[in-house]
Scaffold this active site. Sequence first.
Site, PDB file in Angstrom:
ATOM      1  N   ILE A   1       7.029   1.168  -3.823  1.00 48.66           N
ATOM      2  CA  ILE A   1       6.340   0.426  -2.849  1.00 48.66           C
ATOM      3  C   ILE A   1       7.204  -1.080  -3.263  1.00 48.66           C
ATOM      4  O   ILE A   1       7.182  -1.644  -4.265  1.00 48.66           O
ATOM      5  CB  ILE A   1       5.009   0.171  -3.118  1.00 48.66           C
ATOM      6  CG1 ILE A   1       4.223   1.549  -2.669  1.00 48.66           C
ATOM      7  CG2 ILE A   1       4.512  -0.658  -2.032  1.00 48.66           C
ATOM      8  CD1 ILE A   1       2.811   1.316  -3.263  1.00 48.66           C
TER       9      ILE A   1
ATOM     10  N   LYS B   1       0.648  -4.190 -14.710  1.00 51.07           N
ATOM     11  CA  LYS B   1       1.466  -4.221 -13.306  1.00 51.07           C
ATOM     12  C   LYS B   1       0.787  -5.511 -12.667  1.00 51.07           C
ATOM     13  O   LYS B   1       1.773  -6.454 -12.098  1.00 51.07           O
ATOM     14  CB  LYS B   1       1.027  -3.008 -12.725  1.00 51.07           C
ATOM     15  CG  LYS B   1       1.681  -1.841 -12.899  1.00 51.07           C
ATOM     16  CD  LYS B   1       1.383  -0.599 -12.388  1.00 51.07           C
ATOM     17  CE  LYS B   1       2.113   0.669 -12.745  1.00 51.07           C
ATOM     18  NZ  LYS B   1       1.602   1.808 -12.259  1.00 51.07           N
TER      19      LYS B   1
ATOM     20  N   ASP C   1      -2.264   0.613 -17.966  1.00 49.65           N
ATOM     21  CA  ASP C   1      -1.199   0.723 -16.702  1.00 49.65           C
ATOM     22  C   ASP C   1      -1.325  -0.371 -15.699  1.00 49.65           C
ATOM     23  O   ASP C   1      -0.278  -1.110 -15.435  1.00 49.65           O
ATOM     24  CB  ASP C   1      -1.092   2.111 -16.397  1.00 49.65           C
ATOM     25  CG  ASP C   1       0.090   2.235 -15.567  1.00 49.65           C
ATOM     26  OD1 ASP C   1       1.255   2.244 -16.107  1.00 49.65           O
ATOM     27  OD2 ASP C   1      -0.179   2.130 -14.268  1.00 49.65           O
TER      28      ASP C   1
END
Length: 403
Positions: A137, A206, A202
């Site tokens: 993405i 990000k 995680d």
Amino acid sequence: MSVETLHVALIGFGTVGKGIYESIEEQREQLESLLGKTISIDAILIKDGDINREVDNNVLLTTNVEDLLSLPQLDVVFEAIIGVEPARTYLAKFIEKGCHIVSANKELLAHKGKELRSLATKYKVGLRYEAAVAASIPILSTLREGLKSNQIQEISGILNGTSNFILSELQQKELSFEQALNEAKEKGYAEADPTNDIKGWDAFYKILILSDLVYGEQPEWDRIIRKGIDEVTSADIKKAESIGFRIKHIASLKPSADGPVISVEPVAVTSSHPFFHVAGVNNALQVTGNLAGSITLNGPGAGAYPTASAMIEDLLSLYRNSSESVFYSPSKENGAEVPDWLLLGEISEVMSIELLPLSENGAYYASGNRSDIETYLEQNPFLKLYPLKGLIKEHDRSNLALV
Ligand SMILES: NC(=O)c1ccc[n+]([C@@H]2O[C@H](COP(=O)([O-])OP(=O)(O)OC[C@H]3O[C@@H](n4cnc5c(N)ncnc54)[C@H](OP(=O)(O)O)[C@@H]3O)[C@@H](O)[C@H]2O)c1
């Protein structure tokens, strides 16, 4: 006229490293035509020298980083190993040697992105890391290239495919959390040790990378709300579903007068919200710009080829001189919107906040600041709180009552 050669090396040859190698071979003609150069993969650094790897005989396979550092010419290093060290030390050496860097390593970039960026600026090389946030993405390039005239008012995202897969399974099937997690492991979506995914680390890494990029800074880590999906029960998911809501694991980033504000937690979304239908291992991001409005990007957030796709796009962007700079929003104003909440469970003490019953089996809507709502919950330990995203009908709001 001879065509120039671009010399590249890979650090790591696991899921992502192999994906880059194979994608370059697969798309070689198209890439070389776009670059106007031939590409030579000169060397690959791995950890275990005893594993048999399917690579061309001309590629130097080595466990010694000095072999890569002593190559006579090296233009770009793709880094795809795990964790902060030795990746940080290696990348610093390659930057000092004048190599451009393309990394997928979110943990490294969340911890040491600032340090590596200033080193890259000092040595006038590019440092790109599109793959570190939601793989294929193109969120970083959208922010860098596509929304520059905007003030970024909010970014929110489903950023961990494993968590989204487990929540989708719990919503669609009669499974316990453990069963859904085991299914994710069997399908290769979850690691043997899934802590990073299910505890929210995680997604946390990000959203920190996005905070650095958009606002040029990160909040203090101990001021960030980070909750994983292990706090969600299948009973909560079913109850939310029965009133038309879904629980999603969402990382959010907003500006405030005191700097960026981040939360990473399970959130209830209404059917009007773009994340409602994001199922399985997919990721999605919604960016709200003051001029552009809300834009949603949705797609594969992991996997060999989606991750390689982002890294190869980074390579191309290095050679078309696209913007390197961090995107700072000129305004740090936050809209004074009062957040919405979904409360699930039993009320044991009378609440002094207004709650709207959404069903007969213990689901309520409330509106108010987090700290106020949490104070009331201390007296009601059998209630669970989920932030709520999406539209709540005006009719419902007007029916708010004290329960
Ligand atoms: N997998 C995805 O879908 C995905 C998506 C986006 C970002 N990422 C990020 O990409 C990175 C790599 O992920 P992955 O899934 O490809 O991991 P992986 O399959 O476990 O592969 C890791 C690779 O790194 C090598 N390695 C480990 N330590 C090393 C060291 N000290 N020196 C040299 N090589 C070393 C390993 O070598 P050996 O082969 O010799 O063991 C292996 O080839 C991670 O930072 C991850 O967060 C992954």
